[in-house]
Write a protein that holds these residues in place. Structure first.
Motif, PDB file in Angstrom:
ATOM      1  N   GLU A  53       0.827  -1.203   0.000  1.00  0.00           N
ATOM      2  CA  GLU A  53       0.000   0.000   0.000  1.00  0.00           C
ATOM      3  C   GLU A  53       0.867   1.261   0.000  1.00  0.00           C
ATOM      4  OE1 GLU A  53      -3.351   2.334   2.660  1.00  0.00           O
ATOM      5  OE2 GLU A  53      -2.648   0.386   3.332  1.00  0.00           O
ATOM      6  N   ALA A  54       1.888   1.286   0.837  1.00  0.00           N
ATOM      7  CA  ALA A  54       2.780   2.450   0.901  1.00  0.00           C
ATOM      8  C   ALA A  54       3.505   2.650  -0.428  1.00  0.00           C
ATOM      9  CB  ALA A  54       3.774   2.293   2.043  1.00  0.00           C
ATOM     10  N   ALA A  55       3.924   1.547  -1.061  1.00  0.00           N
ATOM     11  CA  ALA A  55       4.590   1.645  -2.360  1.00  0.00           C
ATOM     12  C   ALA A  55       3.623   2.158  -3.419  1.00  0.00           C
ATOM     13  CB  ALA A  55       5.161   0.285  -2.767  1.00  0.00           C
ATOM     14  N   ALA A  56       2.396   1.659  -3.416  1.00  0.00           N
ATOM     15  CA  ALA A  56       1.403   2.106  -4.396  1.00  0.00           C
ATOM     16  C   ALA A  56       1.092   3.588  -4.227  1.00  0.00           C
ATOM     17  CB  ALA A  56       0.126   1.273  -4.261  1.00  0.00           C
ATOM     18  N   VAL A  57       0.959   4.032  -2.998  1.00  0.00           N
ATOM     19  CA  VAL A  57       0.674   5.454  -2.743  1.00  0.00           C
ATOM     20  C   VAL A  57       1.834   6.317  -3.235  1.00  0.00           C
ATOM     21  CG1 VAL A  57       0.408   7.175  -0.910  1.00  0.00           C
ATOM     22  CG2 VAL A  57      -0.927   5.068  -0.847  1.00  0.00           C
ATOM     23  N   ALA A  58       3.054   5.961  -2.861  1.00  0.00           N
ATOM     24  CA  ALA A  58       4.221   6.745  -3.270  1.00  0.00           C
ATOM     25  C   ALA A  58       4.338   6.790  -4.790  1.00  0.00           C
ATOM     26  CB  ALA A  58       5.491   6.184  -2.640  1.00  0.00           C
ATOM     27  N   LEU A  59       4.178   5.639  -5.441  1.00  0.00           N
ATOM     28  CA  LEU A  59       4.282   5.602  -6.900  1.00  0.00           C
ATOM     29  C   LEU A  59       3.175   6.408  -7.572  1.00  0.00           C
ATOM     30  CD1 LEU A  59       5.237   1.863  -7.262  1.00  0.00           C
ATOM     31  CD2 LEU A  59       6.604   3.802  -8.085  1.00  0.00           C
ATOM     32  N   GLY A  60       1.963   6.289  -7.063  1.00  0.00           N
ATOM     33  CA  GLY A  60       0.860   7.053  -7.634  1.00  0.00           C
ATOM     34  C   GLY A  60       1.089   8.546  -7.549  1.00  0.00           C
ATOM     35  N   ARG A  61       1.635   8.980  -6.427  1.00  0.00           N
ATOM     36  CA  ARG A  61       1.894  10.410  -6.258  1.00  0.00           C
ATOM     37  C   ARG A  61       3.067  10.868  -7.125  1.00  0.00           C
ATOM     38  NH1 ARG A  61       0.760  10.489   0.251  1.00  0.00           N
ATOM     39  NH2 ARG A  61      -1.515  10.465   0.053  1.00  0.00           N
ATOM     40  N   MET A  62       4.106  10.047  -7.229  1.00  0.00           N
ATOM     41  CA  MET A  62       5.234  10.422  -8.094  1.00  0.00           C
ATOM     42  C   MET A  62       4.796  10.471  -9.553  1.00  0.00           C
ATOM     43  SD  MET A  62       8.659   8.655  -6.486  1.00  0.00           S
ATOM     44  CE  MET A  62       7.983   7.131  -5.817  1.00  0.00           C
ATOM     45  N   ALA A  63       3.838   9.630  -9.934  1.00  0.00           N
ATOM     46  CA  ALA A  63       3.364   9.586 -11.317  1.00  0.00           C
ATOM     47  C   ALA A  63       2.564  10.826 -11.697  1.00  0.00           C
ATOM     48  CB  ALA A  63       2.518   8.335 -11.538  1.00  0.00           C
ATOM     49  N   CYS A  64       2.217  11.659 -10.746  1.00  0.00           N
ATOM     50  CA  CYS A  64       1.506  12.905 -11.062  1.00  0.00           C
ATOM     51  C   CYS A  64       2.386  13.869 -11.850  1.00  0.00           C
ATOM     52  CB  CYS A  64       1.005  13.579  -9.782  1.00  0.00           C
ATOM     53  SG  CYS A  64      -0.331  12.670  -8.996  1.00  0.00           S
ATOM     54  N   ASN A  65       3.693  13.687 -11.778  1.00  0.00           N
ATOM     55  CA  ASN A  65       4.615  14.520 -12.541  1.00  0.00           C
ATOM     56  C   ASN A  65       4.774  13.896 -13.926  1.00  0.00           C
ATOM     57  OD1 ASN A  65       7.277  15.291 -13.694  1.00  0.00           O
ATOM     58  ND2 ASN A  65       7.376  16.542 -11.841  1.00  0.00           N
ATOM     59  N   PRO A  66       4.482  14.660 -14.993  1.00  0.00           N
ATOM     60  CA  PRO A  66       4.577  14.084 -16.344  1.00  0.00           C
ATOM     61  C   PRO A  66       5.933  13.450 -16.654  1.00  0.00           C
ATOM     62  CG  PRO A  66       3.520  16.231 -16.424  1.00  0.00           C
ATOM     63  CD  PRO A  66       4.022  16.052 -15.014  1.00  0.00           C
ATOM     64  N   SER A  67       6.999  13.979 -16.093  1.00  0.00           N
ATOM     65  CA  SER A  67       8.332  13.423 -16.347  1.00  0.00           C
ATOM     66  C   SER A  67       8.509  12.040 -15.723  1.00  0.00           C
ATOM     67  CB  SER A  67       9.408  14.353 -15.781  1.00  0.00           C
ATOM     68  OG  SER A  67       9.337  15.609 -16.400  1.00  0.00           O
ATOM     69  N   ASN A  68       7.697  11.715 -14.738  1.00  0.00           N
ATOM     70  CA  ASN A  68       7.834  10.450 -14.018  1.00  0.00           C
ATOM     71  C   ASN A  68       6.883   9.374 -14.532  1.00  0.00           C
ATOM     72  OD1 ASN A  68       9.572  11.897 -12.416  1.00  0.00           O
ATOM     73  ND2 ASN A  68       8.191  12.053 -10.693  1.00  0.00           N
ATOM     74  N   ARG A  69       5.968   9.735 -15.373  1.00  0.00           N
ATOM     75  CA  ARG A  69       4.888   8.805 -15.731  1.00  0.00           C
ATOM     76  C   ARG A  69       5.375   7.531 -16.398  1.00  0.00           C
ATOM     77  NH1 ARG A  69       0.750  13.522 -17.281  1.00  0.00           N
ATOM     78  NH2 ARG A  69       0.201  13.999 -15.139  1.00  0.00           N
ATOM     79  N   ARG A  70       6.333   7.630 -17.276  1.00  0.00           N
ATOM     80  CA  ARG A  70       6.810   6.427 -17.980  1.00  0.00           C
ATOM     81  C   ARG A  70       7.437   5.453 -16.994  1.00  0.00           C
ATOM     82  NH1 ARG A  70       9.292   6.650 -23.717  1.00  0.00           N
ATOM     83  NH2 ARG A  70       7.139   7.158 -23.931  1.00  0.00           N
ATOM     84  N   ALA A  71       8.310   5.955 -16.122  1.00  0.00           N
ATOM     85  CA  ALA A  71       8.962   5.074 -15.147  1.00  0.00           C
ATOM     86  C   ALA A  71       7.937   4.478 -14.184  1.00  0.00           C
ATOM     87  CB  ALA A  71      10.039   5.837 -14.372  1.00  0.00           C
ATOM     88  N   ALA A  72       6.999   5.303 -13.723  1.00  0.00           N
ATOM     89  CA  ALA A  72       5.994   4.821 -12.774  1.00  0.00           C
ATOM     90  C   ALA A  72       5.030   3.838 -13.433  1.00  0.00           C
ATOM     91  CB  ALA A  72       5.235   5.997 -12.171  1.00  0.00           C
ATOM     92  N   ALA A  73       4.852   3.940 -14.744  1.00  0.00           N
ATOM     93  CA  ALA A  73       3.941   3.034 -15.451  1.00  0.00           C
ATOM     94  C   ALA A  73       4.415   1.588 -15.376  1.00  0.00           C
ATOM     95  CB  ALA A  73       3.786   3.464 -16.903  1.00  0.00           C
ATOM     96  N   SER A  74       5.681   1.387 -15.075  1.00  0.00           N
ATOM     97  CA  SER A  74       6.184   0.010 -14.941  1.00  0.00           C
ATOM     98  C   SER A  74       5.515  -0.707 -13.769  1.00  0.00           C
ATOM     99  CB  SER A  74       7.707   0.001 -14.779  1.00  0.00           C
ATOM    100  OG  SER A  74       8.084   0.639 -13.570  1.00  0.00           O
TER     101      SER A  74
END
Length: 124
Positions: free
Chosen positions: A93-114
């Motif tokens: 859950e903590a990992a999903a929350v952190a990743l979801g929030r980091m993915a809000c930045n367009p520059s991070n979306r590709r990496a977070a999409a993994s």
């Protein structure tokens, strides 16, 4: 073994306090003081510090000014690994929350999409 347990306990407690302080509005100071690289390094530690570090990173990632800093420090790959890893209480859950929030930045979306396959796996 006791010394390692004591060290992990102190590190976990410190990270938990940082998460509380970030949630209380001290996120900019935490980032400014250089905590991000140390927190990312904790993602490679034992379970307690990993979970606590994810909580702090998730709190920092609520704020756009930190999202790219987190990705630049290498937070996304180990967070994805922790999401896909052991089913420890709260870790995924903590990992999903952190990743979801980091993915809000367009520059991070590709990496977070993994993380998408692992997120879908959690739905099963």
């Amino acid at each position: 073994m006791f010394l390692a347990d004591t060290a992990d306990g102190a590190i976990t407690a410190a990270a938990e306090r940082l998460a509380a302080m970030a949630a209380a509005g001290h996120h900019a100071q935490i980032a400014r003081e250089g905590a991000i690289p140390a927190l990312v390094a904790l993602l490679h530690a034992s379970d307690g510090p990993q979970h606590a570090a994810l909580q702090v990173l998730g709190e920092l990632a609520k704020h756009g000014q930190h999202q790219q800093q987190l990705a630049a420090a290498g937070a996304i790959p180990p967070a994805v690994q922790l999401l896909a890893g052991r089913d420890l209480p709260g870790m995924q859950e903590a990992a999903a929350v952190a990743l979801g929030r980091m993915a809000c930045n367009p520059s991070n979306r590709r990496a977070a999409a993994s993380a998408i396959p692992d997120l879908l796996q959690l739905l099963d």
